[in-house]
Scaffold this active site. Structure first.
Site, mmCIF file in Angstrom:
data_model
loop_
_atom_site.group_PDB
_atom_site.id
_atom_site.type_symbol
_atom_site.label_atom_id
_atom_site.label_comp_id
_atom_site.label_asym_id
_atom_site.label_seq_id
_atom_site.Cartn_x
_atom_site.Cartn_y
_atom_site.Cartn_z
ATOM 1 N N SER A 73 0.794 -1.214 -0.075
ATOM 2 C CA SER A 73 -0.120 -0.050 0.074
ATOM 3 C C SER A 73 0.676 1.283 -0.065
ATOM 4 C CB SER A 73 -0.847 0.123 1.221
ATOM 5 O OG SER A 73 -2.061 -0.876 0.859
ATOM 6 N N LYS A 76 -0.138 3.776 -2.544
ATOM 7 C CA LYS A 76 -1.378 4.737 -2.134
ATOM 8 C C LYS A 76 -0.530 6.300 -2.313
ATOM 9 C CE LYS A 76 -4.751 1.851 -0.197
ATOM 10 N NZ LYS A 76 -4.163 0.441 0.175
ATOM 11 N N SER A 132 -5.526 3.009 5.205
ATOM 12 C CA SER A 132 -5.169 2.329 4.106
ATOM 13 C C SER A 132 -6.415 1.828 3.282
ATOM 14 C CB SER A 132 -4.011 1.188 4.404
ATOM 15 O OG SER A 132 -3.176 0.904 3.087
#
Length: 301
Positions: A73, A76, A132
Site C-alpha cells: 500500500s 497509495k 489504508s
C-alpha cells in the site's frame, strides 16, 4: 544568590551549552554534524532499505537500493500525488458498487466505505492514507482517470516524470493486478517519491495526523479513520508517511522524522512476512542511527 550551574555536553562535533532561558527553535543540523556510533544501523531485518537526508536527498545508508520489489500500500502515495496534482479536492465522488468485489478479491484493507456514499476527494484521501482504505483508492482512480486504466497510466507517467525508472504501477491501491503483472519499486525510488509527496502541503497534513473524524452528512456515514503508521505515535518527531503490506511485499514502511530541524526520510521493504512491528522496529533502528546520540538528547517539542 548563587549562579545557576550550566551543563556542558562534549561531542565530536563541538560543545553544546545548556542554560536556563526562553525556549528557542533548534538550528538545522548539517549532514556532517550527525555523529554515528557505527558504520551502519544495527538490527535492521528488511532486505531492502534506504535512509536519506530529507532536505537534500543525500543517501545516508542503503541496502539493495535499486532492487525491484513489491511495496504493498505504499502505492497509495503515488495515488494521492496524482490526485493532488490534478486538484479540485472538493469535488464530490460517489463510492461505486464495484468496491465490494474489489476489496474482497484480495482481502484489501478498507476505510469502512459503503457503495452510494458521497464524499469529497479530500475526505477520500484521508480514508485512503490513514486506514489504508483500498475502498477509497478505487473511487479516486475511477473519478480522476476517469477510469482505472487511465488513472494507472497517469501514475506511471508521473513516475517517469519524477525519474523513478525502476517503479511500475498496475493498481491504485497496491493490490495484485488481475493480469498477474506486479506493482513494484525500489528503496531508492520510494525515497524520491516520498520526498516529492511530502513537499506537497496537503499531503503532508494528511499523513501527519493519527486520527481523522468524518461526521455523518446528508450523503455519507460517520467515519473515524486511524492511521496504520504507528511510528507517528511511538517515535517522537515522526511526520508521516505510509505503511504497506501484502503477501508478496511483506510488511513495509515509508517514513519521515524530524529532529532539531533535520529531516530523515527512509523506507523498509519486506521487513517481515506479516509483522508490522518488525517494520516499525527497522525504521527505529535506522532513525536512531541516523540522528546519532547527540540529537537523541535534544528535547522534541
Amino acid at each position: 544568590m548563587r549562579p545557576i550551574a550550566r551543563v556542558m555536553l562534549a561531542a565530536a562535533s563541538g560543545l553544546f551549552l545548556v542554560t536556563p532561558g526562553p525556549a528557542v527553535a533548534a538550528p538545522a543540523v548539517s549532514h556532517a554534524q550527525l555523529p554515528t556510533m557505527s558504520a551502519e544501523p544495527n538490527g535492521v531485518q528488511a532486505p531492502f532499505a534506504e535512509l536519506a537526508d530529507g532536505n537534500t536527498g543525500a543517501v545516508r545508508w542503503s541496502r539493495q537500493p535499486n532492487t525491484r520489489t513489491p511495496m504493498g500500500s505504499i502505492t497509495k502515495v503515488m495515488t494521492a500525488l496524482v490526485v493532488l496534482e490534478a486538484g479540485n479536492l472538493d469535488r464530490a465522488i460517489t463510492v461505486p458498487q464495484a468496491i465490494i468485489a474489489y476489496d474482497r478479491k484480495y482481502d484489501g484493507s478498507t476505510a469502512g466505505l459503503v457503495p452510494g456514499e458521497i464524499l469529497t476527494a479530500r475526505q477520500l484521501l484521508y480514508a485512503m492514507m490513514l486506514p489504508s482504505g483500498c475502498d477509497a483508492a478505487y473511487p479516486l482512480a475511477e473519478a480522476y482517470g476517469p477510469g482505472q486504466a487511465a488513472f494507472i497510466a497517469e501514475m506511471n507517467a508521473t513516475a517517469a516524470r519524477l525519474g523513478l525508472a525502476n517503479t511500475h504501477f498496475t493498481d491504485p491501491s497496491g493490490l495484485p493486478a488481475p493480469t498477474g503483472h506486479a506493482t513494484y519499486s525500489t528503496p531508492a525510488d520510494l525515497v524520491k517519491l516520498g520526498m516529492h509527496a511530502m513537499a506537497q502541503p496537503v499531503f503532508r497534513d494528511i499523513v501527519g495526523v493519527q486520527t481523522y473524524h468524518q461526521p455523518a452528512g446528508p450523503a455519507n456515514r460517520d467515519h473515524v479513520w486511524r492511521t496504520t503508521n504507528l511510528l507517528l505515535r511511538d517515535y517522537p518527531g515522526t511526520v508521516g508517511i505510509k505503511t504497506g503490506s501484502t503477501d508478496a511485499a511483506g510488511t513495509c514502511l515509508l517514513f519521515e522524522t524530524v529532529r532539531a530541524g533535520q529531516p530523515l526520510l527512509g523506507v523498509v521493504l519486506h521487513s517481515s512476512p506479516t509483522s508490522d512491528a518488525v517494520a516499525e522496529s527497522d525504521a527505529r533502528h535506522m532513525l536512531d542511527w541516523g540522528f546519532g546520540p547527540i540529537l537523541s538528547l535534544i528535547p522534541i517539542p
